[in-house]
Design an enzyme around this catalytic site. Structure first.
Site, mmCIF file in Angstrom:
data_model
loop_
_atom_site.group_PDB
_atom_site.id
_atom_site.type_symbol
_atom_site.label_atom_id
_atom_site.label_comp_id
_atom_site.label_asym_id
_atom_site.label_seq_id
_atom_site.Cartn_x
_atom_site.Cartn_y
_atom_site.Cartn_z
ATOM 1 C CD GLN A 1 -2.654 1.646 0.353
ATOM 2 O OE1 GLN A 1 -3.087 0.769 -0.393
ATOM 3 N NE2 GLN A 1 -2.989 2.925 0.248
ATOM 4 C CD GLU A 2 2.904 3.660 3.768
ATOM 5 O OE1 GLU A 2 3.212 4.598 3.009
ATOM 6 O OE2 GLU A 2 2.328 3.836 4.858
ATOM 7 C CB SER A 3 6.596 1.606 -1.593
ATOM 8 O OG SER A 3 6.783 0.244 -1.195
#
Length: 519
Positions: free
Chosen positions: A313-315
């Site tokens: 989700q972050e990267s």
């Protein structure tokens, strides 16, 4: 897909009405000739089920599933142990009741009039609708009138059998379908996803879970309105078991347990994104193998697959990722956070994962102790995304609006309000992108579901390839510490949809599988 919900009002009304009718049976602990007394004398509650991602399954060392957790809670309520029997199909489940081999069936079974004539239904605790599915990229049927002979196949005992018969008699006289005597709804959905079968029918919950692993499966038609799901027991002049179930469900409804389980298992079934899910599963194959050892190494207090989902989700698992705001790396850490954690290179995969895991652990330690253990992670993730202070504001706003600040289901509904002036102007820490925090947590939960299911299925496929002549192993009796099969497998572990047709014969065609030992 229609919004899933627990029928709290219906549970309360049914409890109130039936409690009066069953009142003589409620003091069951003092009677020696009733079913509750027999269960307590035996010391074991016998529950029969079919393994699915929603009902009961084992992932690693953990037993999970809505019906498993409810069954365990009911056994605890009675002060007895839980014994689970896994069956292959719906017919075998009801055979267990007929033969007094089970006290309850907890398998996502739909209530209908035919079943209620032969078996005792318990409280309704969620609902599903029946849907026809097809493969993305193939011809989508716009109505049942377009279904040609040989295109539609359903599993034996499915509630769709009676639905289709009614539609054929009233509106579609040329409608035809086939009932496969061997394959479950799970296996039929897999065939549709693989392109070897045109259409099948399953329930909305089953489909939403299956799509997390097979995104090429799509809904073509809604065939029914919402249908209630319940447990079943034998009909008897003794109502002690029914009375105990009513009291139990009323209790867990009032103390919030039912709401927490709804949020855990049914709170993330909407908003399926085909492109996003397909991209994620491709990354699982191409990128995750290199990173998996690091996620396993540093996920000391949470499931490594959840940590991996957070990182995606972050990267999107890009170790060189950099945002315009300056956050960088697999876990998209700020410079200040990295320095506080002693990190020297945010673009180093191992440093980023270890730092993100430690930062998340710190967020979890700050979550108020009044929050249930299983929901602390979602509060921590919201704080991870928008800041701990704004998470406190969301809890305060929830309490102000008469919600439960310790319930993630209640708090997440208020997160979008943190960006609206009438609300944030009255909060301690002011404006926050609460709608982004809401989407952040929900996306992570969906990625985790996809990852768990996809990896379990790959493990089963590898096992099947190594042992092609798999021995049928039903029935299986287990305790919470026993072996439990993966519900996502393409092997015949049972259907996702347990919405079987009613009637004493239980299924449209006779069983083709035999138990390994007499029951």
């Amino acid at each position: 897909m229609k919004k899933l919900k627990l029928n709290y009002l219906l549970i309360g009304v049914v409890t109130l009405l039936l409690a009066v009718a069953l009142w003589p049976a409620i003091p069951w602990s003092g009677k020696a000739d009733n079913r509750i007394a027999a269960i307590q004398a035996r010391g074991v509650l016998r529950v029969s089920t079919i393994a699915t991602p929603l009902t009961m399954y084992r992932a690693g060392d953990t037993m999970s599933g809505l019906d498993y957790e409810l069954s365990q809670a009911f056994a605890d309520y009675l002060g007895v142990k839980l014994k689970i029997t896994v069956r292959q199909n719906i017919s075998q489940l009801f055979d267990d009741l007929d033969n007094n081999d089970a006290d309850l069936l907890a398998a996502g079974l739909v209530y209908n009039e035919a079943r209620s004539q032969h078996y005792q239904a318990g409280p309704i605790y969620y609902s599903v609708s029946q849907q026809m599915v097809y493969r993305v990229g193939s011809l989508r049927p716009r109505s049942l009138a377009s279904i040609k002979e040989g295109q539609l196949t359903i599993a034996p005992g499915h509630v769709a059998q009676s639905e289709l018969e009614q539609l054929k008699a009233s509106k579609y006289p040329d409608l035809t379908w086939r009932v496969d005597p061997k394959l479950s709804s799970n296996e039929l959905m897999l065939q549709v996803a693989q392109g070897t079968l045109d259409y099948t029918i399953a329930d909305s919950v089953a489909i939403s879970l299956f799509q997390r692993v097979h995104p090429q499966l799509a809904v073509a038609l809604d065939l029914s309105d919402e249908q209630p799901v319940t447990w079943f027991s034998r009909r008897s002049s003794d109502n002690s078991l029914s009375a105990a179930l009513l009291d139990f469900f009323n209790q867990i409804n009032e103390d919030g347990t039912l709401a927490r389980l709804e949020e855990k298992y049914l709170g993330h079934g909407n908003d399926f994104d085909y492109v996003d899910t397909r991209s994620f599963l491709r990354a699982v194959d191409s990128v995750l193998p290199e990173l998996q050892p690091l996620f396993e190494k540093y996920a000391t207090d949470i499931d490594w697959r959840l940590l991996a989902a957070i990182s995606y989700q972050e990267s999107h698992w890009d170790s060189q990722a950099t945002s315009p705001t300056g956050v960088r790396g697999l876990m998209m850490l700020t410079r200040n956070t990295a320095q506080s954690l002693g990190l020297t290179d945010r673009l180093d995969a191992e440093q980023s994962i270890s730092g993100g895991a430690r930062y998340l652990k710190d967020m979890m330690s700050k979550v108020p102790e009044s929050v249930p253990e299983e929901e602390r992670i979602w509060f921590a993730l919201a704080a991870y995304n928008m800041g701990y202070a704004h998470m406190l504001d969301a809890r305060a706003l929830t309490a102000k609006q008469k919600g439960n600040p310790d319930s993630w289901s209640d708090v997440k509904q208020r997160l979008p309000l943190l960006s609206q002036r009438p609300y944030y102007s009255k909060l301690t820490y002011g404006y926050a992108r609460g709608h982004e925090a809401y989407a952040y947590v929900e996306n992570i939960r969906k990625y985790q579901i996809s990852l768990v299911g996809y990896l379990l299925e790959k493990e089963k496929q590898a096992a099947a390839a190594a042992q092609p002549k798999l021995v049928q192993s039903y029935p299986t009796n287990i305790t919470p510490q026993g072996l439990f099969p993966s519900p996502f497998s393409s092997l015949p572990l049972g259907p996702f949809s347990q919405a079987g047709a009613g009637g004493k014969t239980h299924s449209a065609l006779p069983n083709t599988l035999s138990p390994v030992s007499p029951r």
